[in-house]
Write an enzyme that holds these catalytic residues in place. Structure first.
Site, PDB file in Angstrom:
ATOM      1  N   HIS A 292       0.828  -1.212   0.000  1.00 32.28           N
ATOM      2  CA  HIS A 292       0.000   0.000   0.000  1.00 32.28           C
ATOM      3  C   HIS A 292       0.858   1.255   0.000  1.00 32.28           C
ATOM      4  O   HIS A 292       1.914   1.298   0.619  1.00 32.28           O
ATOM      5  CB  HIS A 292      -1.070  -0.005   1.094  1.00 32.28           C
ATOM      6  CG  HIS A 292      -0.578   0.074   2.505  1.00 32.28           C
ATOM      7  ND1 HIS A 292      -0.317   1.263   3.132  1.00 32.28           N
ATOM      8  CD2 HIS A 292      -0.330  -0.898   3.420  1.00 32.28           C
ATOM      9  CE1 HIS A 292       0.063   1.023   4.385  1.00 32.28           C
ATOM     10  NE2 HIS A 292       0.076  -0.268   4.588  1.00 32.28           N
ATOM     11  N   ASP A 304       6.010   0.843   6.766  1.00 31.55           N
ATOM     12  CA  ASP A 304       4.576   0.589   6.567  1.00 31.55           C
ATOM     13  C   ASP A 304       4.000   1.661   5.660  1.00 31.55           C
ATOM     14  O   ASP A 304       3.539   2.687   6.160  1.00 31.55           O
ATOM     15  CB  ASP A 304       3.881   0.561   7.923  1.00 31.55           C
ATOM     16  CG  ASP A 304       2.409   0.191   7.833  1.00 31.55           C
ATOM     17  OD1 ASP A 304       1.972  -0.238   6.762  1.00 31.55           O
ATOM     18  OD2 ASP A 304       1.702   0.333   8.848  1.00 31.55           O
ATOM     19  N   GLU A 338      -5.142   2.258   2.730  1.00 32.23           N
ATOM     20  CA  GLU A 338      -5.223   1.031   3.538  1.00 32.23           C
ATOM     21  C   GLU A 338      -5.438   1.399   4.997  1.00 32.23           C
ATOM     22  O   GLU A 338      -6.251   0.797   5.688  1.00 32.23           O
ATOM     23  CB  GLU A 338      -3.925   0.223   3.374  1.00 32.23           C
ATOM     24  CG  GLU A 338      -3.957  -1.147   4.038  1.00 32.23           C
ATOM     25  CD  GLU A 338      -3.357  -1.200   5.444  1.00 32.23           C
ATOM     26  OE1 GLU A 338      -3.375  -2.276   6.062  1.00 32.23           O
ATOM     27  OE2 GLU A 338      -2.879  -0.166   5.959  1.00 32.23           O
ATOM     28  N   GLU A 339      -4.689   2.411   5.460  1.00 35.59           N
ATOM     29  CA  GLU A 339      -4.685   2.704   6.900  1.00 35.59           C
ATOM     30  C   GLU A 339      -6.053   3.100   7.458  1.00 35.59           C
ATOM     31  O   GLU A 339      -6.441   2.628   8.514  1.00 35.59           O
ATOM     32  CB  GLU A 339      -3.624   3.763   7.232  1.00 35.59           C
ATOM     33  CG  GLU A 339      -2.186   3.343   6.916  1.00 35.59           C
ATOM     34  CD  GLU A 339      -1.680   2.195   7.768  1.00 35.59           C
ATOM     35  OE1 GLU A 339      -2.450   1.665   8.595  1.00 35.59           O
ATOM     36  OE2 GLU A 339      -0.510   1.809   7.598  1.00 35.59           O
ATOM     37  N   ASP A 366       3.089  -6.383   3.261  1.00 33.50           N
ATOM     38  CA  ASP A 366       2.751  -5.313   4.198  1.00 33.50           C
ATOM     39  C   ASP A 366       3.052  -5.739   5.632  1.00 33.50           C
ATOM     40  O   ASP A 366       2.354  -5.380   6.565  1.00 33.50           O
ATOM     41  CB  ASP A 366       1.268  -4.917   4.051  1.00 33.50           C
ATOM     42  CG  ASP A 366       0.901  -3.721   4.929  1.00 33.50           C
ATOM     43  OD1 ASP A 366       1.808  -2.960   5.314  1.00 33.50           O
ATOM     44  OD2 ASP A 366      -0.291  -3.555   5.229  1.00 33.50           O
ATOM     45  N   HIS A 436       3.320   2.525  12.871  1.00 31.38           N
ATOM     46  CA  HIS A 436       2.396   3.640  13.165  1.00 31.38           C
ATOM     47  C   HIS A 436       2.973   4.646  14.148  1.00 31.38           C
ATOM     48  O   HIS A 436       2.232   5.282  14.901  1.00 31.38           O
ATOM     49  CB  HIS A 436       1.062   3.115  13.721  1.00 31.38           C
ATOM     50  CG  HIS A 436       0.282   2.292  12.748  1.00 31.38           C
ATOM     51  ND1 HIS A 436      -0.955   1.773  13.049  1.00 31.38           N
ATOM     52  CD2 HIS A 436       0.560   1.903  11.481  1.00 31.38           C
ATOM     53  CE1 HIS A 436      -1.405   1.082  11.996  1.00 31.38           C
ATOM     54  NE2 HIS A 436      -0.497   1.152  11.034  1.00 31.38           N
TER      55      HIS A 436
END
Ligand SMILES: *[C@@H]1O[C@H](CO)[C@@H](O)[C@H](O)[C@H]1NC(C)=O
Ligand SMILES: *[C@@H]1O[C@H](CO)[C@@H](O)[C@H](O)[C@H]1NC(C)=O
Ligand SMILES: *[C@@H]1O[C@H](CO)[C@@H](O)[C@H](O)[C@H]1NC(C)=O
Ligand SMILES: *[C@@H]1O[C@H](CO)[C@@H](O)[C@H](O)[C@H]1NC(C)=O
Length: 499
Positions: A292, A304, A338-339, A366, A436
């Site tokens: 992503h 990420d 995606e998030e 991912d 994150h």
């Protein structure tokens, strides 16, 4: 986890060093026709070319170098922002420069939530700054902030106890849940605001979902419910959650003043980014490689999922440069948004519903691009057996392991047990240290690992797209295997979603 959550987050397992023989499908249970085994083995010279060109030859270091330029230019790429769209245009230019075909975007409607000023201060029992990071989509506090006494709970069960529930009214609830697995712990992040609000809390602070902390809060998606009053919600560090627990256990009152500002803008248009090498004989049949392109707004989204996105499109660039055209079409898709809840893949599934039967195999990276060990997959026994033969060819880079899971990848988990799917099996046991957070930076990744992962990705996708017969599209026979119960238990313990 409940069903809705499983579908929403996509179950995924993070693996540790117990590699080699822990696949549900064991090689001695395979009985592939010898012609197929020979056909796969015949790709060894091709695989060696792929490996040599990206670990020693002119492509060496390129996936990392191009990712470095990209990350330094754009940094974080949050859904809804112009920066994400500019970064997608930049990747289109790269795909075209490296001769990918049919490079284009496909529109997706995405949410647009932007973090503003955030701070928290402990006022009692002593003055101290508390690091906070609003969770995705949180509402703001009033401009003057929220000042309230803290009530710490270790679990939803504890919060449900009548005396604790009664004490929750008007408080800031701190969820101090121990990290067990990502999948087990993330529910406090995704549902903490709703649960706290149901007990009358004025705000919720959630211990970051990570097994390791150097005082870094980790953000992520969270969901409000239409029938429950929305309250502000943020993550705090593991260290502060534990400190607040200690105060409470000693009967010491803690008071926090919380400021969270953010803006909810109208939905925006983003794009899934697509490029191809059209197949020579069965162009309508498609093997997808993916990652992503969007990230959270903190850090720079290198791990990420910059790494996964770049090994994916670069695999096609590499194959193209080696003049390797498969019988079927190879398609890279860099999912957007995606998030904030898999917006890109959901739109893609709608737009391509007539084509799903023609998706031979779908891959997504991912879960970090650390040292590659092989391939994680969701397929039936025969599919597992085919993959075992394919990864044998990756012996020069030691990526010869396979591992079955009920679902792999994040976006592509929506196709688990409908389409054979795969993810990069890699040494990602520390993935959630950075996930994150502001610490998701380029330095998490390593050029040699990106080279090797690109080789795995290019070799596996090319062979599956080029084999005479379709990859086996069956899912129903795994549970009959002798060691499946043991492995399945092991997998259940390790289940984790990626977001
Ligand atoms: C995609 O979105 C852009 C910008 O919103 C719009 O101009 C374009 O017409 C859309 N394309 C399709 C195929 O809907
Ligand atoms: C609730 O009751 C339990 C014992 O029954 C006690 O240990 C706990 O401290 C109480 N919690 C609150 C917030 O009153
Ligand atoms: C799927 O493949 C079949 C033949 O293999 C073809 O007739 C059909 O048009 C394809 N569907 C799409 C949407 O590409
Ligand atoms: C593969 O593993 C062997 C034995 O552990 C090691 O000597 C070799 O350097 C490894 N090769 C690569 C490319 O990592």
């Amino acid at each position: 986890m409940e069903k809705a959550l499983v579908l929403f987050f996509g179950l995924l397992v993070f693996t540790s060093c117990d590699t080699i023989n822990n696949d549900v499908v064991q090689e001695d249970e395979c009985d592939l026709p010898s012609e197929l085994i020979q056909e796969i083995a015949s790709y060894q010279p091709t695989v060696n070319r792929i490996i040599d060109s990206v670990t020693k030859g002119k492509h060496r270091g390129q996936p990392y170098k191009l990712l470095e330029d990209f990350i330094d230019k754009f940094g974080a790429r949050q859904a809804g922002t112009k920066n994400l769209e500019d970064s997608i245009d930049y990747v289109f230019d790269l795909m075209r420069k490296y001769n990918l075909e049919n490079v284009h975007g496909e529109n997706v409607t995405v949410p647009h939530w932007i973090r503003g000023h955030e701070s928290a201060e402990m006022l009692q029992p002593r003055k101290a700054k508390i690091a906070v990071l609003g969770l995705g989509g949180t509402i703001s506090t009033p401009p003057e902030g929220i000042e309230a006494e803290v009530l710490v709970v270790r679990s939803f069960d504890e919060l449900n106890q009548p005396n604790v529930s009664a004490a929750a009214k008007g408080k800031i609830i701190v969820f101090n849940n121990d990290y067990i697995t990502y999948g087990k712990s993330v529910v406090y992040r995704s549902q903490g605001a709703v649960k706290a609000s149901q007990h009358g809390a004025v705000a919720a602070l959630v211990r970051s979902v990570t097994p390791f902390s150097m005082y870094t809060p980790h953000t992520g998606h969270q969901s409000y419910r239409d029938d429950v009053k929305k309250i502000p919600v943020a993550s705090i560090t593991v260290e502060d959650a534990k400190m607040l627990q200690r105060y409470q256990d000693k009967g010491i009152k803690a008071v926090i003043k919380l400021h969270l500002q953010s803006e909810h803008y109208p939905d925006a248009t983003s794009r899934n980014a697509v490029g191809e090498i059209v197949g020579s004989q069965k162009p309508e049949k498609v093997v997808i490689v993916s990652g992503h392109i969007d990230s959270w707004d903190v850090g720079v989204g290198a791990m990420d999922d910059g790494g996964g996105a770049f090994i994916s499109w670069y695999s096609l660039a590499l194959l193209k440069s080696l003049s390797l055209q498969a019988k079927r079409t190879l398609r890279v898709v860099l999912w957007t948004a995606e998030e904030p809840g898999f917006k890109g893949v959901h739109q893609y599934e709608k737009d391509h519903k007539n084509e799903l039967d023609n998706f031979t195999f779908v891959m997504e990276s991912d879960e970090g691009v650390f040292t590659p060990l092989g391939i994680e997959y969701t397929a039936g026994v025969r599919g597992g057996c085919v993959l075992k033969q394919i990864v044998k060819l990756l012996e020069p880079i030691n990526a010869t392991s396979t591992k079955y899971y009920d679902s792999v990848g994040s976006d592509i988990a929506i196709w688990a047990r409908k389409i054979p799917t795969a993810s990069l099996y890699n040494t990602n046991e520390n993935y959630f240290w950075w996930h994150h957070s502001d610490a998701d930076r380029l330095e998490v990744l390593d050029p040699d690992n990106l080279d090797k992962a690109t080789a795995v990705w290019a070799a596996v996708s090319f062979i599956i797209a080029d084999l005479k017969d379709e990859f086996p599209r069956e899912f129903n026979d795994i549970s009959t295997l002798s060691n499946s119960k043991i492995i399945e238990t092991l997998n259940t313990l390790k289940q984790k979603p990626t977001r």
